[in-house]
Design a protein around this motif. Structure first.
Motif, PDB file in Angstrom:
ATOM      1  N   LEU A  87     -11.062-108.547  11.058  1.00  0.00           N
ATOM      2  CA  LEU A  87     -10.328-109.814  11.026  1.00  0.00           C
ATOM      3  C   LEU A  87     -10.900-110.704   9.925  1.00  0.00           C
ATOM      4  N   THR A  88     -10.033-111.165   9.022  1.00  0.00           N
ATOM      5  CA  THR A  88     -10.527-111.881   7.838  1.00  0.00           C
ATOM      6  C   THR A  88     -10.026-113.320   7.726  1.00  0.00           C
ATOM      7  N   GLU A  89      -9.158-113.753   8.639  1.00  0.00           N
ATOM      8  CA  GLU A  89      -8.608-115.110   8.533  1.00  0.00           C
ATOM      9  C   GLU A  89      -9.668-116.156   8.895  1.00  0.00           C
ATOM     10  N   ARG A  90      -9.475-117.379   8.353  1.00  0.00           N
ATOM     11  CA  ARG A  90     -10.438-118.457   8.615  1.00  0.00           C
ATOM     12  C   ARG A  90     -10.551-118.770  10.104  1.00  0.00           C
ATOM     13  N   HIS A  91      -9.410-118.745  10.816  1.00  0.00           N
ATOM     14  CA  HIS A  91      -9.470-119.093  12.229  1.00  0.00           C
ATOM     15  C   HIS A  91     -10.263-118.074  13.034  1.00  0.00           C
ATOM     16  N   ASN A  92     -10.329-116.831  12.545  1.00  0.00           N
ATOM     17  CA  ASN A  92     -11.148-115.827  13.231  1.00  0.00           C
ATOM     18  C   ASN A  92     -12.621-116.195  13.137  1.00  0.00           C
ATOM     19  N   HIS A  93     -13.053-116.655  11.963  1.00  0.00           N
ATOM     20  CA  HIS A  93     -14.428-117.125  11.790  1.00  0.00           C
ATOM     21  C   HIS A  93     -14.687-118.331  12.704  1.00  0.00           C
ATOM     22  N   PHE A  94     -13.688-119.223  12.788  1.00  0.00           N
ATOM     23  CA  PHE A  94     -13.829-120.433  13.617  1.00  0.00           C
ATOM     24  C   PHE A  94     -14.065-120.058  15.077  1.00  0.00           C
ATOM     25  N   TRP A  95     -13.228-119.160  15.609  1.00  0.00           N
ATOM     26  CA  TRP A  95     -13.379-118.783  17.018  1.00  0.00           C
ATOM     27  C   TRP A  95     -14.687-118.036  17.254  1.00  0.00           C
ATOM     28  N   GLY A  96     -15.103-117.249  16.289  1.00  0.00           N
ATOM     29  CA  GLY A  96     -16.380-116.566  16.434  1.00  0.00           C
ATOM     30  C   GLY A  96     -17.535-117.546  16.523  1.00  0.00           C
ATOM     31  N   LYS A  97     -17.494-118.570  15.650  1.00  0.00           N
ATOM     32  CA  LYS A  97     -18.547-119.590  15.669  1.00  0.00           C
ATOM     33  C   LYS A  97     -18.574-120.325  17.003  1.00  0.00           C
ATOM     34  N   HIS A  98     -17.385-120.702  17.496  1.00  0.00           N
ATOM     35  CA  HIS A  98     -17.340-121.487  18.729  1.00  0.00           C
ATOM     36  C   HIS A  98     -17.510-120.634  19.983  1.00  0.00           C
ATOM     37  N   ALA A  99     -17.421-119.333  19.836  1.00  0.00           N
ATOM     38  CA  ALA A  99     -17.765-118.462  20.956  1.00  0.00           C
ATOM     39  C   ALA A  99     -19.275-118.320  21.093  1.00  0.00           C
ATOM     40  N   GLY A 100     -20.017-118.729  20.044  1.00  0.00           N
ATOM     41  CA  GLY A 100     -21.471-118.702  20.102  1.00  0.00           C
ATOM     42  C   GLY A 100     -22.113-117.651  19.232  1.00  0.00           C
ATOM     43  N   ALA A 101     -21.321-116.960  18.408  1.00  0.00           N
ATOM     44  CA  ALA A 101     -21.880-115.893  17.567  1.00  0.00           C
ATOM     45  C   ALA A 101     -22.868-116.467  16.556  1.00  0.00           C
ATOM     46  N   ASN A 102     -23.952-115.720  16.329  1.00  0.00           N
ATOM     47  CA  ASN A 102     -24.960-116.125  15.340  1.00  0.00           C
ATOM     48  C   ASN A 102     -24.589-115.694  13.935  1.00  0.00           C
ATOM     49  N   GLY A 103     -23.693-114.708  13.829  1.00  0.00           N
ATOM     50  CA  GLY A 103     -23.274-114.227  12.524  1.00  0.00           C
ATOM     51  C   GLY A 103     -21.897-113.601  12.599  1.00  0.00           C
ATOM     52  N   TYR A 104     -21.192-113.563  11.472  1.00  0.00           N
ATOM     53  CA  TYR A 104     -19.831-113.014  11.409  1.00  0.00           C
ATOM     54  C   TYR A 104     -19.723-112.245  10.101  1.00  0.00           C
ATOM     55  N   ILE A 105     -19.466-110.945  10.187  1.00  0.00           N
ATOM     56  CA  ILE A 105     -19.395-110.107   8.986  1.00  0.00           C
ATOM     57  C   ILE A 105     -18.126-109.256   9.045  1.00  0.00           C
ATOM     58  N   GLU A 106     -17.406-109.235   7.939  1.00  0.00           N
ATOM     59  CA  GLU A 106     -16.222-108.379   7.846  1.00  0.00           C
ATOM     60  C   GLU A 106     -16.668-106.939   7.590  1.00  0.00           C
ATOM     61  N   LYS A 107     -15.975-106.004   8.238  1.00  0.00           N
ATOM     62  CA  LYS A 107     -16.327-104.597   8.102  1.00  0.00           C
ATOM     63  C   LYS A 107     -16.158-104.124   6.661  1.00  0.00           C
ATOM     64  N   SER A 108     -17.100-103.273   6.229  1.00  0.00           N
ATOM     65  CA  SER A 108     -17.090-102.782   4.849  1.00  0.00           C
ATOM     66  C   SER A 108     -17.908-101.488   4.797  1.00  0.00           C
TER      67      SER A 108
END
Length: 547
Positions: A87-108
């Motif tokens: 998932l690469t959209e900005r809102h995906n990063h937003f929900w990850g942050k507010h779910a409490g994630a310490n980091g968010y990385i797109e698969k590669s």
């Protein structure tokens, strides 16, 4: 010997799990895997990982929910979590942050950024010693998820109810009453007091109890709240007391020995309010009750911060209006003065039409000057700068004088005004000029809105519930005031729109009455008439003079 950190990798793709497991095991980590969020929760319970890497889109329980579940459990809240996803959209990063994630990385295909983030997070959150034997939770993953959802729903309900109080930022009395009443739904107590700073040296103490408090009980509670006032203000501070009773019991134990909780509320490191609860100290409170109180207190601090910002904006507005009316008063006074000179024909004769026009100019000037004086007075009252010299005062002669002075207006509308003062009513402690102003304002409103041939009653008697006060009531049989508009009555520039009559005046009279009564330590309110189901009845209290 250094123990290898344990990583839990969660992904519904077997290929991704295999690649990641091989990569991190080659780096010396101990790796545990799970194919979905439910399985991951069970692995966390049994293997106590030092870090979790999770996909987001998975069956049963997605990565956001897994993250939120682990971060809301005190036993797993400190475990770093990395969300690894397509998932690469900005809102995906937003929900990850507010779910409490310490980091968010797109698969590669390049896993170097992921490896670097794992090392970084483990350095920031060093692995903790794990139990020698797995510690079963006794609750399965679905049960833990249900408990979390229940907790979040409960917090959301409390938050919504408390944050809704921001609509009352303009009416701190009603805000305090509604907050204390709300607390009765989630917390057990006999009595609660909320001390709120209203301005420099001015405080509101709102008391709510399950039954009326005696004078002795109130006297024992006051020092607890006065102690919360800054020492530099304490000696000269004005404490305005407002009482609320639920009347659910015949007797209530409420004194310093029954204090069970003190919660201060801050804005910019300054204490702006304090909540004190009284109950049975020997009766333990449940975890749910403690959590409810903690949540309500956190949200109420947000509300009080909003109230502080509202007051700052309101002060700027008042300063601007005060400056403006000062500048208006000088030219208006000149216009009024020169109109008098012209009307007296000191600069030459005038005809009837000119005289009539000058009368209208003078009348308009007088109306504007009265508005200016009202604006300046309300500013002085709210700033605590209005002169007030309370002294023992016999109330009956004052009431009679006020009604007599309005005789011409009463006669013009054929109104009947009666004055009913309780026999042997003790003297009150009041500033005569200020209380005259309150009575004149209330009587003037009654005369204005009472129909031709109507009745007005002015009564005063000892307060049955508060023997140290008298209660004054002024009732009419006019059109009355709709319930949905009553909350606006004592605000600034408030004129009700249910009748053309309501548009007459400045809209400051009742606001001034409220501030004057508060300055004397009393309360003012609107209630339904006792004898008839029409009209309005304004009541206010005043303290008795010491014997």
């Amino acid at each position: 010997m250094t123990v290898a950190a344990t990583l839990l990798i969660v992904d519904d793709s077997p290929t991704t799990l295999m690649v990641l497991q091989d990569t991190f095991e080659a780096k010396g980590y101990h790796v545990v895997t799970a194919r979905d969020g439910i399985a991951a929760v069970n692995e966390v319970t049994h293997h106590h990982p030092d870090l979790v890497i999770s996909d987001i889109l998975m069956p049963e329980l997605n990565g956001y929910h897994l993250c939120r579940l682990l971060k809301n459990d005190p036993g797993t809240a400190t475990i770093p979590i990395i969300l690894l996803t397509n998932l690469t959209e900005r809102h995906n990063h937003f929900w990850g942050k507010h779910a409490g994630a310490n980091g968010y990385i797109e698969k590669s295909p390049d896993l170097a950024p992921l490896v670097a983030m794992v090392a970084k997070l483990l350095a920031e959150h060093p692995p903790q010693p794990r139990p020698a034997q797995p510690t079963p939770s006794g609750v399965d993953a679905r049960g833990r998820l249900t408990a979390l959802l229940d907790r979040l729903l409960y917090e959301s309900a409390i938050s919504n109810d408390v944050l809704r109080l921001t609509r009352l930022a303009h009416n701190i009395d009603e805000l305090a009453r509604e907050f204390l009443t709300f607390l009765t739904e989630v917390v057990r107590f006999n009595c609660a007091g909320l001390l709120v700073r209203e301005g420099q040296g001015r405080y509101l103490l709102s008391l709510l109890s399950s039954a009326p408090l005696s004078s002795e009980q109130e006297a024992s509670l006051r020092p607890l709240f006065i102690a919360r006032i800054p020492s530099e203000e304490r000696a000269s501070a004005t404490l305005r007391l407002v009482r609320h009773e639920l009347c659910t019991t015949e007797k209530v134990e409420c004194d310093s020995s029954t204090l069970i909780e003190t919660l201060p509320f801050y804005d910019n490191n300054e204490e702006i309010a304090t909540l004190i609860l009284f109950g049975n100290p020997k009766k333990s409170r449940s975890e749910g009750m403690r959590h409810a109180l903690e949540t309500a207190a956190q949200r109420f601090e947000v509300v009080m911060g909003y109230v502080a910002r509202y007051r700052e904006v309101d002060e700027v507005k008042k300063d601007f209006v005060s400056m403006l009316v000062h500048d208006l008063r000088v030219p208006l006074t000149s216009i009024r003065g020169f109109s008098d000179v012209l009307g007296a024909e000191m600069m030459g004769p005038i005809n009837a039409d000119q005289s009539d026009a000058l009368d209208k100019v003078i009348g308009s000037c007088d109306q504007m000057l009265k508005l200016i004086e009202n604006i300046l007075d309300i500013s002085r009252l709210e700033a605590g700068k209005m002169p007030c010299h309370p002294e023992p005062l016999q109330f009956a002669p004052l009431c009679q004088e006020v009604v007599t002075s309005a005789a011409a207006l009463l006669q013009q509308k054929e109104l009947t005004a009666s004055v009913e003062i309780e026999d042997n009513l003790p003297a009150v402690l009041a500033d005569e000029a200020q209380i005259c102003r309150v009575l004149n304002n209330l009587l003037g409103n009654a005369i204005k809105f009472t129909p031709q041939g109507g009745k007005i009653r002015l009564r005063a008697r000892l307060d049955a519930e508060k023997p140290e006060m008298i209660t004054v009531r002024l009732c009419d049989n006019g059109p009355g005031i709709p319930d949905e508009l009553r909350h606006r009555l004592f605000g600034h520039y408030q004129q009700l729109t249910t009748s053309p009559l309501f548009r007459k005046g400045t809209g400051l009279g009742l606001a001034i009455c409220r501030e004057i009564v508060h300055l004397h330590g009393g309360e003012i309110w609107l209630e339904n008439p006792e004898d008839e189901n029409v009209g309005s009845c304004f009541s206010f209290t005043l303290p008795l003079a010491s014997p």
